[in-house]
Enzyme design. Sequence first.
Site, PDB file in Angstrom:
ATOM      1  N   HIS A 109     -20.379  47.273   6.378  1.00 47.35           N
ATOM      2  CA  HIS A 109     -21.397  48.353   7.152  1.00 47.35           C
ATOM      3  C   HIS A 109     -21.413  49.809   6.609  1.00 47.35           C
ATOM      4  O   HIS A 109     -21.751  50.596   7.449  1.00 47.35           O
ATOM      5  CB  HIS A 109     -21.476  48.079   8.716  1.00 47.35           C
ATOM      6  CG  HIS A 109     -21.347  46.846   9.006  1.00 47.35           C
ATOM      7  ND1 HIS A 109     -22.511  46.026   9.150  1.00 47.35           N
ATOM      8  CD2 HIS A 109     -20.260  45.713   9.699  1.00 47.35           C
ATOM      9  CE1 HIS A 109     -22.111  44.724   9.428  1.00 47.35           C
ATOM     10  NE2 HIS A 109     -20.874  44.735   9.838  1.00 47.35           N
ATOM     11  N   GLU A 158     -27.279  44.785  19.808  1.00 48.66           N
ATOM     12  CA  GLU A 158     -28.629  44.619  19.143  1.00 48.66           C
ATOM     13  C   GLU A 158     -28.803  43.134  18.708  1.00 48.66           C
ATOM     14  O   GLU A 158     -27.698  42.629  18.172  1.00 48.66           O
ATOM     15  CB  GLU A 158     -28.908  45.651  18.294  1.00 48.66           C
ATOM     16  CG  GLU A 158     -29.000  47.059  19.107  1.00 48.66           C
ATOM     17  CD  GLU A 158     -29.460  48.098  18.037  1.00 48.66           C
ATOM     18  OE1 GLU A 158     -29.839  49.373  18.390  1.00 48.66           O
ATOM     19  OE2 GLU A 158     -29.140  47.793  16.718  1.00 48.66           O
ATOM     20  N   LYS A 207     -25.449  56.480  21.194  1.00 51.48           N
ATOM     21  CA  LYS A 207     -26.370  55.644  20.570  1.00 51.48           C
ATOM     22  C   LYS A 207     -27.407  55.137  21.873  1.00 51.48           C
ATOM     23  O   LYS A 207     -28.497  54.919  21.635  1.00 51.48           O
ATOM     24  CB  LYS A 207     -25.780  54.347  19.627  1.00 51.48           C
ATOM     25  CG  LYS A 207     -25.409  54.880  18.489  1.00 51.48           C
ATOM     26  CD  LYS A 207     -24.794  53.734  17.627  1.00 51.48           C
ATOM     27  CE  LYS A 207     -24.483  54.030  16.122  1.00 51.48           C
ATOM     28  NZ  LYS A 207     -23.464  54.931  16.383  1.00 51.48           N
ATOM     29  N   ARG A 224     -26.040  65.888  12.109  1.00 55.06           N
ATOM     30  CA  ARG A 224     -25.038  66.748  11.041  1.00 55.06           C
ATOM     31  C   ARG A 224     -25.979  66.595   9.385  1.00 55.06           C
ATOM     32  O   ARG A 224     -27.010  65.697   9.502  1.00 55.06           O
ATOM     33  CB  ARG A 224     -23.778  65.988  11.034  1.00 55.06           C
ATOM     34  CG  ARG A 224     -23.821  64.388  10.903  1.00 55.06           C
ATOM     35  CD  ARG A 224     -22.448  64.037  10.765  1.00 55.06           C
ATOM     36  NE  ARG A 224     -22.301  62.252  10.917  1.00 55.06           N
ATOM     37  CZ  ARG A 224     -22.713  61.663   9.924  1.00 55.06           C
ATOM     38  NH1 ARG A 224     -23.006  62.028   9.004  1.00 55.06           N
ATOM     39  NH2 ARG A 224     -22.661  60.253  10.233  1.00 55.06           N
TER      40      ARG A 224
END
Length: 672
Positions: free
Chosen positions: A235, A200, A116, A292
């Site tokens: 999440h 973040e 990421k 994917r």
Amino acid sequence: MFTTLLIANRGEIACRVAASAHRMGLRTVAVYSDADAGSRHVAACDTAVHIGGSEPRASYLRGDVIIAAALKTGAQAIHPGYGFLSENEGFAQACADAGIVFVGPPVSAIAAMGSKSAAKTLMEKAGVPLVPGYHGDNQDPQFLQAQADAIGYPVLIKASAGGGGKGMRIVESSAAFAEALASCQREAASSFGDDKVLIERYLKKPRHIEIQVFADTHGNCVYLFERDCSVQRRHQKVIEEAPAPGMTEARRRAMGEAAVAAARAVGYEGAGTVEFIVEPDGRFYFMEMNTRLQVEHPVTEMITGHDLVEWQLRVAAGEALPMTQDELTITGHAIEARIYAENPDKGFLPSIGALTTLNFPPHSSFQNGDIRVDGGVQAGDTITPFYDPMIAKLIVRGADRDQARARMVQALGEIQSVGVQTNIAFLRRLMLDPAFASADLDTGLIDRQYDSLFPPAAQAPFSTLALAVAALLAKQGLTQSAARETTMHVDPWAQADGWRINGRYVQAFGLLEQDELQEVQVRRNGDQWSCSHNGESHSFSWRADTLPTRQFRVRIRLGNADASASVVLHGEDVHVFADDGLRVFQVHDAVAHSVDDSAQHGGGLTAPMPGKIISISVKAGDKVKSGDALLVMEAMKMEHTIYAPADGTIEELYFGVGDQVSDGAELISIAD
């Protein structure tokens, strides 16, 4: 086109890939662990190879063993599904080294997007907007805390190599950062073999919208529109739909073109998903790219009419994309609900055990119908602690969102599942929730609508209790005989309708629901039956048709009202699938339940589910406060922290780090 395909996965995605491969005339090879020897995906393929123990690290994460299975069975290609090795660049490279086609993007694209942090750096250089945060390599805890402090709370810690909500924590204050970071890193290392994280700014009331992209080896790249995946718990996505409610054509084009640009920037090939976080004003930020096929790909198939697995296989074989961007269109609206073995009322804790009953409404196996079920388990299978607890995906399509939502409500009401806790009733409440119905969506919807989604338990109506009683009478062999309706003489001693020599029959039933006892009494006086509850009495007649596995189709008349339901008897539990949803009663045995409370063991903490102890933060003799973290368990690739219920002193620890514990096992004793 290759002729033999090995599917390096399990469960519903392995079944899904096998279905498309068979339609294309390909021979399929399954792989399976000890726990999956009798699973549905093994039966769905032409041949199968055992690859190791039940733990993923001993089987589905063993790339060398999987490649050996492909070579042994003559498979020229491997489809990785999602999860496990699907985004593992080392595995993709090993396939190439072995001369096997990896049905996925090039190794370089997986490497670029697999982290990421690296992906965000790449997108930043390409001019794609990013959420403020830190995506660098410095993983020193004190440095990361300083970065979080500078960004401002709340912040989101995310596993750099992660996905599926694993290795992710929202941190509300600086004081909570260190513990959340350590937990994230442990979970990331366990799930992905990499404990690197990024930080973040946590956005308030964001939507999660992703774009499906597809690229071939001839330079073509398209986007197959968007999916809204905002409704999440822990999440992890619960509901996905396409197209995204409220999406304008201009924003769809902007997000689609940004996603295609991201794919082109890394030389992408095959199916991929570019995920964006979207603020209420429409501003969108790049989150990550999943290299994917996504769990939620069926909603895209439903609105476009294209088989994305077939597209994957054709692109992997070197063919060009079958459609251009201008030829792709949207028809209708599709919604997917993920059906999990979990208990929503207990923080969505996973549930394991045997599925004794599992029935779905009539459905198609692909995108041609309006109701589709993608599943990997069936009645008789066992949900184990080793893998994700998904039972199936229910996908519906309508002419518009309102019709799709109505069909989902109806279809969820027709599912019958017994043996483990499920989220089916919760999903139905979610579909009916005013916020969801009006498309007031964001990733915090479940928390925001908690009171309506988790209402206090309401007492079952009299008719539902009577349906349960009718099934119990049928189990006893009692029937409401039609003999009295004919002139033929019937030996009264041979009747199974509660006949007594004095013409009277009385039986009382105690039914426990949510620990509340409901008492129901049935009486026969001559040929007349009655049913009583809480001082209310009505005439009573019933018919119960016996189905397999202690299941009954029950029809009753209570007074002047008719009711019907499917009823499943499982141990001492009575599962009534009626119009108002599922009701579960426990047959109350007054003798068995007359336990002296003083004889029960007190002061202990028990495991809420089976799992492994991965950390302990206390020792015998320690004083703890209510809410203190005591230990952390891992189950189904998720961490669960056990907290002190009250102030006290630790008396004894019954397990150590690394120990496997069963559901309900006593973990710690605490003296008040």
